[in-house]
Motif scaffolding. Sequence first.
Motif, PDB file in Angstrom:
ATOM      1  N   GLY A 109      16.356 -13.409  -8.503  1.00  0.00           N
ATOM      2  CA  GLY A 109      15.317 -13.304  -9.515  1.00  0.00           C
ATOM      3  C   GLY A 109      14.323 -12.205  -9.246  1.00  0.00           C
ATOM      4  N   SER A 110      14.414 -11.519  -8.106  1.00  0.00           N
ATOM      5  CA  SER A 110      13.471 -10.454  -7.805  1.00  0.00           C
ATOM      6  C   SER A 110      13.960  -9.160  -8.417  1.00  0.00           C
ATOM      7  CB  SER A 110      13.333 -10.292  -6.283  1.00  0.00           C
ATOM      8  OG  SER A 110      12.502  -9.201  -5.971  1.00  0.00           O
ATOM      9  N   ASP A 111      13.014  -8.295  -8.814  1.00  0.00           N
ATOM     10  CA  ASP A 111      13.422  -7.004  -9.350  1.00  0.00           C
ATOM     11  C   ASP A 111      13.215  -5.907  -8.323  1.00  0.00           C
ATOM     12  OD1 ASP A 111      10.707  -7.138  -9.464  1.00  0.00           O
ATOM     13  OD2 ASP A 111      10.510  -6.575 -11.566  1.00  0.00           O
ATOM     14  N   GLY A 112      13.330  -6.273  -7.050  1.00  0.00           N
ATOM     15  CA  GLY A 112      13.265  -5.273  -5.995  1.00  0.00           C
ATOM     16  C   GLY A 112      12.473  -5.774  -4.825  1.00  0.00           C
ATOM     17  N   GLY A 113      12.954  -5.536  -3.607  1.00  0.00           N
ATOM     18  CA  GLY A 113      12.247  -5.980  -2.419  1.00  0.00           C
ATOM     19  C   GLY A 113      11.278  -4.927  -1.936  1.00  0.00           C
ATOM     20  N   ALA A 114      10.497  -5.286  -0.922  1.00  0.00           N
ATOM     21  CA  ALA A 114       9.514  -4.373  -0.364  1.00  0.00           C
ATOM     22  C   ALA A 114      10.195  -3.381   0.567  1.00  0.00           C
ATOM     23  CB  ALA A 114       8.453  -5.163   0.396  1.00  0.00           C
ATOM     24  N   ALA A 115       9.501  -2.279   0.823  1.00  0.00           N
ATOM     25  CA  ALA A 115      10.030  -1.282   1.739  1.00  0.00           C
ATOM     26  C   ALA A 115      10.133  -1.863   3.136  1.00  0.00           C
ATOM     27  CB  ALA A 115       9.120  -0.056   1.748  1.00  0.00           C
ATOM     28  N   SER A 116      11.175  -1.478   3.879  1.00  0.00           N
ATOM     29  CA  SER A 116      11.384  -2.031   5.206  1.00  0.00           C
ATOM     30  C   SER A 116      10.680  -1.224   6.282  1.00  0.00           C
ATOM     31  CB  SER A 116      12.889  -2.097   5.507  1.00  0.00           C
ATOM     32  OG  SER A 116      13.463  -0.801   5.431  1.00  0.00           O
ATOM     33  N   GLY A 176       6.484   3.515   5.366  1.00  0.00           N
ATOM     34  CA  GLY A 176       6.230   4.233   4.130  1.00  0.00           C
ATOM     35  C   GLY A 176       5.024   5.141   4.242  1.00  0.00           C
ATOM     36  N   GLY A 177       4.551   5.611   3.091  1.00  0.00           N
ATOM     37  CA  GLY A 177       3.393   6.485   3.058  1.00  0.00           C
ATOM     38  C   GLY A 177       2.113   5.699   2.876  1.00  0.00           C
ATOM     39  N   PRO A 178       1.009   6.388   2.620  1.00  0.00           N
ATOM     40  CA  PRO A 178      -0.258   5.692   2.403  1.00  0.00           C
ATOM     41  C   PRO A 178      -0.256   4.954   1.077  1.00  0.00           C
ATOM     42  CG  PRO A 178      -0.510   8.035   1.974  1.00  0.00           C
ATOM     43  CD  PRO A 178       0.866   7.850   2.548  1.00  0.00           C
ATOM     44  N   PRO A 179      -1.023   3.876   0.951  1.00  0.00           N
ATOM     45  CA  PRO A 179      -1.100   3.172  -0.327  1.00  0.00           C
ATOM     46  C   PRO A 179      -1.892   3.988  -1.340  1.00  0.00           C
ATOM     47  CG  PRO A 179      -2.693   2.256   1.202  1.00  0.00           C
ATOM     48  CD  PRO A 179      -1.872   3.248   1.979  1.00  0.00           C
ATOM     49  N   PRO A 180      -1.650   3.779  -2.634  1.00  0.00           N
ATOM     50  CA  PRO A 180      -2.424   4.498  -3.652  1.00  0.00           C
ATOM     51  C   PRO A 180      -3.908   4.135  -3.576  1.00  0.00           C
ATOM     52  CG  PRO A 180      -0.479   3.454  -4.614  1.00  0.00           C
ATOM     53  CD  PRO A 180      -0.624   2.911  -3.230  1.00  0.00           C
ATOM     54  N   ALA A 224      -7.932 -14.416  -4.637  1.00  0.00           N
ATOM     55  CA  ALA A 224      -6.582 -13.921  -4.913  1.00  0.00           C
ATOM     56  C   ALA A 224      -6.718 -12.577  -5.618  1.00  0.00           C
ATOM     57  CB  ALA A 224      -5.809 -14.904  -5.775  1.00  0.00           C
ATOM     58  N   GLN A 225      -6.155 -11.521  -5.022  1.00  0.00           N
ATOM     59  CA  GLN A 225      -6.304 -10.167  -5.556  1.00  0.00           C
ATOM     60  C   GLN A 225      -4.988  -9.417  -5.450  1.00  0.00           C
ATOM     61  OE1 GLN A 225     -10.253 -10.186  -3.073  1.00  0.00           O
ATOM     62  NE2 GLN A 225     -10.102  -8.186  -4.059  1.00  0.00           N
ATOM     63  N   GLY A 226      -4.800  -8.454  -6.358  1.00  0.00           N
ATOM     64  CA  GLY A 226      -3.580  -7.669  -6.370  1.00  0.00           C
ATOM     65  C   GLY A 226      -3.865  -6.193  -6.159  1.00  0.00           C
ATOM     66  N   PHE A 227      -2.926  -5.511  -5.486  1.00  0.00           N
ATOM     67  CA  PHE A 227      -3.086  -4.090  -5.183  1.00  0.00           C
ATOM     68  C   PHE A 227      -1.759  -3.364  -5.379  1.00  0.00           C
ATOM     69  CE2 PHE A 227      -5.916  -6.583  -2.493  1.00  0.00           C
ATOM     70  CZ  PHE A 227      -7.154  -6.028  -2.802  1.00  0.00           C
ATOM     71  N   ARG A 228      -1.806  -2.169  -5.957  1.00  0.00           N
ATOM     72  CA  ARG A 228      -0.640  -1.300  -5.955  1.00  0.00           C
ATOM     73  C   ARG A 228      -0.426  -0.822  -4.525  1.00  0.00           C
ATOM     74  NH1 ARG A 228      -1.467   3.483  -8.780  1.00  0.00           N
ATOM     75  NH2 ARG A 228       0.797   3.799  -8.788  1.00  0.00           N
ATOM     76  N   ARG A 229       0.835  -0.780  -4.082  1.00  0.00           N
ATOM     77  CA  ARG A 229       1.081  -0.448  -2.682  1.00  0.00           C
ATOM     78  C   ARG A 229       1.906   0.814  -2.479  1.00  0.00           C
ATOM     79  NH1 ARG A 229       6.240  -2.038  -1.364  1.00  0.00           N
ATOM     80  NH2 ARG A 229       7.201  -3.584  -2.755  1.00  0.00           N
ATOM     81  N   GLY A 230       2.446   1.396  -3.547  1.00  0.00           N
ATOM     82  CA  GLY A 230       3.235   2.603  -3.375  1.00  0.00           C
ATOM     83  C   GLY A 230       4.453   2.356  -2.507  1.00  0.00           C
ATOM     84  N   ASP A 231       4.695   3.262  -1.542  1.00  0.00           N
ATOM     85  CA  ASP A 231       5.879   3.166  -0.685  1.00  0.00           C
ATOM     86  C   ASP A 231       5.659   2.316   0.555  1.00  0.00           C
ATOM     87  OD1 ASP A 231       7.302   4.845  -2.370  1.00  0.00           O
ATOM     88  OD2 ASP A 231       6.620   6.655  -1.330  1.00  0.00           O
ATOM     89  N   THR A 232       4.444   1.817   0.751  1.00  0.00           N
ATOM     90  CA  THR A 232       4.162   1.055   1.957  1.00  0.00           C
ATOM     91  C   THR A 232       4.127  -0.435   1.656  1.00  0.00           C
ATOM     92  OG1 THR A 232       2.704   0.939   3.901  1.00  0.00           O
ATOM     93  CG2 THR A 232       1.638   1.076   1.740  1.00  0.00           C
ATOM     94  N   THR A 233       3.870  -1.231   2.662  1.00  0.00           N
ATOM     95  CA  THR A 233       3.636  -2.660   2.505  1.00  0.00           C
ATOM     96  C   THR A 233       2.344  -3.005   3.227  1.00  0.00           C
ATOM     97  OG1 THR A 233       4.971  -3.162   4.472  1.00  0.00           O
ATOM     98  CG2 THR A 233       6.078  -3.263   2.324  1.00  0.00           C
ATOM     99  N   ASP A 289      -2.393  -1.602   6.022  1.00  0.00           N
ATOM    100  CA  ASP A 289      -1.191  -1.053   5.402  1.00  0.00           C
ATOM    101  C   ASP A 289      -0.309  -0.473   6.491  1.00  0.00           C
ATOM    102  OD1 ASP A 289      -1.269   2.166   5.318  1.00  0.00           O
ATOM    103  OD2 ASP A 289      -3.320   1.411   5.095  1.00  0.00           O
ATOM    104  N   ARG A 290       0.989  -0.634   6.327  1.00  0.00           N
ATOM    105  CA  ARG A 290       1.928  -0.234   7.369  1.00  0.00           C
ATOM    106  C   ARG A 290       2.228   1.261   7.341  1.00  0.00           C
ATOM    107  NH1 ARG A 290       4.531  -5.705   5.890  1.00  0.00           N
ATOM    108  NH2 ARG A 290       3.777  -7.038   7.584  1.00  0.00           N
ATOM    109  N   GLY A 291       1.646   1.984   6.380  1.00  0.00           N
ATOM    110  CA  GLY A 291       1.812   3.425   6.354  1.00  0.00           C
ATOM    111  C   GLY A 291       0.810   4.153   7.220  1.00  0.00           C
TER     112      GLY A 291
END
Length: 376
Positions: free
Chosen positions: A37-44, A47-51, A145-154, A170-172
């Motif tokens: 049911g997922s439309d894509g997993g997170a980067a392993s 990655g780069g810096p978050p937006p 509870a808050q949401g953030f765009r993460r780009g290529d990182t997690t 962030d892991r970037g």
Amino acid sequence: MNRTRRSMLAGIAAGGALGLPGCVGGGSGREPGGDEGSDGGAASDGGGPPPTVEAEYHVAYEADALVSRSLDGGVGKDGIPSVDDPSFRPIEEVDFARGTPVFGVVRGGAAKAYPRHLLAHHEIVNDVVGGEPVAVTYCPLTGTAQGFRRGDTTFGVSGRLVNSNLIMYDRGTDTWWPQMLATGIDGPLAGETLDEFRVAWTAAEAWADRHPDSLVMTDETGYVRRYESDPYGTYAPLGGYYAQERTAFPPLASPEEGHPKSVVIGARTAAGAVAFDKATLLAERTLTGRVGGSDARVVAVADPGLATGHVYRNPEGLSVESDGDGYRVDGEGGGFAAADLPLEEILAFDAMWFAWAGFYPDTAFVGEHTGAGDGR
């Protein structure tokens, strides 16, 4: 009062609030997890810096002061593991108990719900919604509870807290981000502001009614946890940490009035912050005020269907009145939905009053002070 989160949880358990799950903040305990049911997993990888965005939020403290006031939460970096490969099912297939809290997200025309009791054990879910990589985050100690765009990182849990609030990293770039501030305080992106989006704290049945095609996150997280048990307390009925006046750790500042665990809908701009008592807003439908430390006028409106609220700039002081299930603005346009007023919306989210007042001691407050958990 230099307490760790482990000792705080032990105190709650000793007080009879709830038995502790054996794995909260513990080791890996990983098992294979799927992504149905997922439309894509997170980067392993990192990655780069978050937006980030150019707009800045008001921050009442210098970054160095926030770093120096941060505390070890007692679990270590990634000791509370983020979920990086979540699984989902259609919400219509899940039989939730009435009133089960979920965090609702709509991005790119797709709707997803994240049950609060799952995030109480993980605090961060790195996911993709509507084709967009996002992080859905929850801090049980501050009720946010808050949401953030993460780009290529997690994003991950740093293991540290400030004002009882989750400090993400962030892991970037390994920058520290207090969740409520959405602003970097240590690392290469210190002073930058994350690209944040709205998350609705609501009941599962209300979200399913509004978004019948929504997916909902399942407990197939890849970790072994007692998800039926909340390590901090309960919301239905309200109990444990969520109902107590005491906080887990010393706040940066303490409000003079109000129950520390009452719920506000908080909004911040570059000029300042404002908090609307959530129970008052749901009862009265509209509340008007000004951003603390400025003359900027704002209006909050309730969305009764989701038991949430929206905050808008209202520089001209236009009248906003409820009209059936919708709103009229300046006497016209009856039927505007709470989320669609013809005004500029300011991102807002639920928070425990002590946490909001701690981060924003100069905040404006609108409404009547109510009890712990009122408005949930």
